[in-house]
Design a protein around this motif. Structure first.
Motif, PDB file in Angstrom:
ATOM      1  N   ASP A 162      24.912  58.301  41.473  1.00 19.19           N
ATOM      2  CA  ASP A 162      25.253  57.408  40.367  1.00 19.19           C
ATOM      3  C   ASP A 162      26.717  56.993  40.440  1.00 19.19           C
ATOM      4  O   ASP A 162      27.065  55.856  40.117  1.00 19.19           O
ATOM      5  CB  ASP A 162      24.977  58.087  39.017  1.00 19.19           C
ATOM      6  N   GLU A 163      27.587  57.896  40.866  1.00 20.79           N
ATOM      7  CA  GLU A 163      29.011  57.581  40.978  1.00 20.79           C
ATOM      8  C   GLU A 163      29.246  56.500  42.033  1.00 20.79           C
ATOM      9  O   GLU A 163      30.042  55.579  41.823  1.00 20.79           O
ATOM     10  CB  GLU A 163      29.820  58.842  41.341  1.00 20.79           C
ATOM     11  N   PHE A 164      28.552  56.609  43.166  1.00 17.97           N
ATOM     12  CA  PHE A 164      28.689  55.590  44.213  1.00 17.97           C
ATOM     13  C   PHE A 164      28.237  54.226  43.710  1.00 17.97           C
ATOM     14  O   PHE A 164      28.905  53.217  43.938  1.00 17.97           O
ATOM     15  CB  PHE A 164      27.869  55.987  45.452  1.00 17.97           C
ATOM     16  N   VAL A 165      27.120  54.187  43.008  1.00 17.78           N
ATOM     17  CA  VAL A 165      26.599  52.920  42.477  1.00 17.78           C
ATOM     18  C   VAL A 165      27.573  52.337  41.467  1.00 17.78           C
ATOM     19  O   VAL A 165      27.840  51.132  41.464  1.00 17.78           O
ATOM     20  CB  VAL A 165      25.199  53.133  41.856  1.00 17.78           C
ATOM     21  N   ALA A 166      28.148  53.172  40.596  1.00 19.25           N
ATOM     22  CA  ALA A 166      29.091  52.687  39.583  1.00 19.25           C
ATOM     23  C   ALA A 166      30.361  52.135  40.228  1.00 19.25           C
ATOM     24  O   ALA A 166      30.906  51.126  39.754  1.00 19.25           O
ATOM     25  CB  ALA A 166      29.436  53.813  38.617  1.00 19.25           C
ATOM     26  N   GLU A 167      30.829  52.753  41.307  1.00 22.83           N
ATOM     27  CA  GLU A 167      32.051  52.305  41.968  1.00 22.83           C
ATOM     28  C   GLU A 167      31.847  51.028  42.765  1.00 22.83           C
ATOM     29  O   GLU A 167      32.742  50.183  42.832  1.00 22.83           O
ATOM     30  CB  GLU A 167      32.573  53.389  42.915  1.00 22.83           C
ATOM     31  N   ASN A 168      30.681  50.866  43.413  1.00 20.92           N
ATOM     32  CA  ASN A 168      30.483  49.773  44.364  1.00 20.92           C
ATOM     33  C   ASN A 168      29.624  48.631  43.851  1.00 20.92           C
ATOM     34  O   ASN A 168      29.250  47.764  44.638  1.00 20.92           O
ATOM     35  CB  ASN A 168      29.866  50.333  45.645  1.00 20.92           C
ATOM     36  N   SER A 169      29.264  48.643  42.573  1.00 24.88           N
ATOM     37  CA  SER A 169      28.444  47.559  42.040  1.00 24.88           C
ATOM     38  C   SER A 169      28.762  47.364  40.560  1.00 24.88           C
ATOM     39  O   SER A 169      29.587  48.076  39.990  1.00 24.88           O
ATOM     40  CB  SER A 169      26.955  47.875  42.222  1.00 24.88           C
ATOM     41  N   ASP A 170      28.081  46.420  39.956  1.00 25.54           N
ATOM     42  CA  ASP A 170      28.252  46.144  38.530  1.00 25.54           C
ATOM     43  C   ASP A 170      27.333  47.002  37.671  1.00 25.54           C
ATOM     44  O   ASP A 170      27.280  46.796  36.456  1.00 25.54           O
ATOM     45  CB  ASP A 170      27.963  44.669  38.250  1.00 25.54           C
ATOM     46  N   TYR A 171      26.619  47.919  38.259  1.00 22.80           N
ATOM     47  CA  TYR A 171      25.638  48.732  37.545  1.00 22.80           C
ATOM     48  C   TYR A 171      26.169  50.145  37.378  1.00 22.80           C
ATOM     49  O   TYR A 171      26.874  50.650  38.239  1.00 22.80           O
ATOM     50  CB  TYR A 171      24.307  48.725  38.301  1.00 22.80           C
ATOM     51  N   LYS A 172      25.798  50.791  36.263  1.00 20.51           N
ATOM     52  CA  LYS A 172      26.382  52.096  35.960  1.00 20.51           C
ATOM     53  C   LYS A 172      25.640  53.258  36.603  1.00 20.51           C
ATOM     54  O   LYS A 172      26.207  54.327  36.775  1.00 20.51           O
ATOM     55  CB  LYS A 172      26.484  52.303  34.452  1.00 20.51           C
ATOM     56  N   ASP A 173      24.347  53.057  36.947  1.00 20.56           N
ATOM     57  CA  ASP A 173      23.618  54.143  37.588  1.00 20.56           C
ATOM     58  C   ASP A 173      22.488  53.592  38.461  1.00 20.56           C
ATOM     59  O   ASP A 173      22.289  52.381  38.541  1.00 20.56           O
ATOM     60  CB  ASP A 173      23.088  55.151  36.567  1.00 20.56           C
ATOM     61  N   ILE A 174      21.762  54.509  39.098  1.00 26.53           N
ATOM     62  CA  ILE A 174      20.710  54.127  40.038  1.00 26.53           C
ATOM     63  C   ILE A 174      19.564  53.414  39.329  1.00 26.53           C
ATOM     64  O   ILE A 174      18.984  52.472  39.860  1.00 26.53           O
ATOM     65  CB  ILE A 174      20.218  55.370  40.811  1.00 26.53           C
ATOM     66  N   ALA A 175      19.227  53.836  38.111  1.00 23.31           N
ATOM     67  CA  ALA A 175      18.119  53.216  37.372  1.00 23.31           C
ATOM     68  C   ALA A 175      18.397  51.742  37.086  1.00 23.31           C
ATOM     69  O   ALA A 175      17.514  50.892  37.233  1.00 23.31           O
ATOM     70  CB  ALA A 175      17.859  53.981  36.080  1.00 23.31           C
ATOM     71  N   GLU A 176      19.633  51.429  36.686  1.00 27.31           N
ATOM     72  CA  GLU A 176      19.995  50.028  36.439  1.00 27.31           C
ATOM     73  C   GLU A 176      19.954  49.219  37.720  1.00 27.31           C
ATOM     74  O   GLU A 176      19.513  48.073  37.732  1.00 27.31           O
ATOM     75  CB  GLU A 176      21.408  49.946  35.839  1.00 27.31           C
ATOM     76  N   LEU A 177      20.423  49.809  38.813  1.00 23.13           N
ATOM     77  CA  LEU A 177      20.382  49.128  40.107  1.00 23.13           C
ATOM     78  C   LEU A 177      18.946  48.857  40.522  1.00 23.13           C
ATOM     79  O   LEU A 177      18.635  47.762  41.012  1.00 23.13           O
ATOM     80  CB  LEU A 177      21.084  49.976  41.166  1.00 23.13           C
ATOM     81  N   ALA A 178      18.055  49.808  40.307  1.00 19.68           N
ATOM     82  CA  ALA A 178      16.644  49.633  40.668  1.00 19.68           C
ATOM     83  C   ALA A 178      16.030  48.486  39.876  1.00 19.68           C
ATOM     84  O   ALA A 178      15.277  47.680  40.426  1.00 19.68           O
ATOM     85  CB  ALA A 178      15.873  50.923  40.423  1.00 19.68           C
ATOM     86  N   GLU A 179      16.340  48.386  38.593  1.00 18.24           N
ATOM     87  CA  GLU A 179      15.850  47.263  37.767  1.00 18.24           C
ATOM     88  C   GLU A 179      16.316  45.928  38.349  1.00 18.24           C
ATOM     89  O   GLU A 179      15.551  44.972  38.440  1.00 18.24           O
ATOM     90  CB  GLU A 179      16.342  47.394  36.321  1.00 18.24           C
ATOM     91  N   ALA A 180      17.590  45.864  38.737  1.00 17.39           N
ATOM     92  CA  ALA A 180      18.144  44.619  39.281  1.00 17.39           C
ATOM     93  C   ALA A 180      17.514  44.271  40.620  1.00 17.39           C
ATOM     94  O   ALA A 180      17.268  43.096  40.913  1.00 17.39           O
ATOM     95  CB  ALA A 180      19.662  44.746  39.422  1.00 17.39           C
ATOM     96  N   VAL A 181      17.227  45.264  41.451  1.00 15.16           N
ATOM     97  CA  VAL A 181      16.604  45.009  42.749  1.00 15.16           C
ATOM     98  C   VAL A 181      15.186  44.485  42.554  1.00 15.16           C
ATOM     99  O   VAL A 181      14.756  43.549  43.238  1.00 15.16           O
ATOM    100  CB  VAL A 181      16.620  46.280  43.630  1.00 15.16           C
ATOM    101  N   ILE A 182      14.440  45.057  41.611  1.00 15.13           N
ATOM    102  CA  ILE A 182      13.076  44.597  41.338  1.00 15.13           C
ATOM    103  C   ILE A 182      13.082  43.152  40.867  1.00 15.13           C
ATOM    104  O   ILE A 182      12.223  42.348  41.234  1.00 15.13           O
ATOM    105  CB  ILE A 182      12.402  45.508  40.279  1.00 15.13           C
TER     106      ILE A 182
END
Length: 152
Positions: free
Chosen positions: A80-100
């Motif tokens: 989750d820390e990597f996703v928060a640092e390298n994207s506009d999303y705060k965690d993996i769940a938010e990133l997964a929603e955006a990818v879908i």
């Protein structure tokens, strides 16, 4: 969004099918990729249907897949820390929603596009038959979730 998993190996593959599998980045057994639902990718899936299985994936399963099997440079796990640092999303769940929703791709965040999965618990069904004939190959629809969970 489709989750595509390679089921069969390279022995005896016709060159055109091998090229299609290479374009899909499915170079080994038990590798999985995410593919958008559009006519060109659907044609590629139909061409290589005797070596792969695919179906629709939801955000919950994608989040589990990224958390357990997602990798970044140096073969490190995605956190989750990597996703928060390298994207506009705060965690993996938010990133997964955006990818879908096709708002972002995994490669844009720095996550490798191929997931290396375990062989499924209790094994594949017959790997030479389609799913309609009691095997493992071809389009599964929602049943891909069960297979993917067995492979995590």
């Amino acid at each position: 969004m489709f989750l595509v998993i390679r089921v069969r190996g390279t022995t005896g593959v016709i060159q055109k099918v091998a090229d299609t599998l290479h374009m899909l980045r499915l170079n080994r057994i038990n590798h999985a990729v995410l593919v958008e639902e559009n006519p060109s990718f659907e044609g590629m899936l139909q061409k290589s249907k005797d070596y792969i299985t695919w179906g629709e994936i939801d955000a919950e399963l994608l989040a589990q897949l990224i958390a357990k099997r997602g990798r970044i440079e140096g073969n490190n796990k995605v956190t989750d820390e990597f996703v928060a640092e390298n994207s506009d999303y705060k965690d993996i769940a938010e990133l997964a929603e955006a990818v879908i929703k096709s708002e972002v791709k995994l490669a844009d965040v720095g996550i490798k596009p191929v997931f290396r999965l375990h062989p499924p618990r209790k094994g594949y069904e017959d790997i030479r038959l389609s799913i309609n004939e009691g095997g493992s190959l071809g389009y599964r629809g929602e049943e891909i979730k069960d297979l993917a969970k067995r492979m995590l």
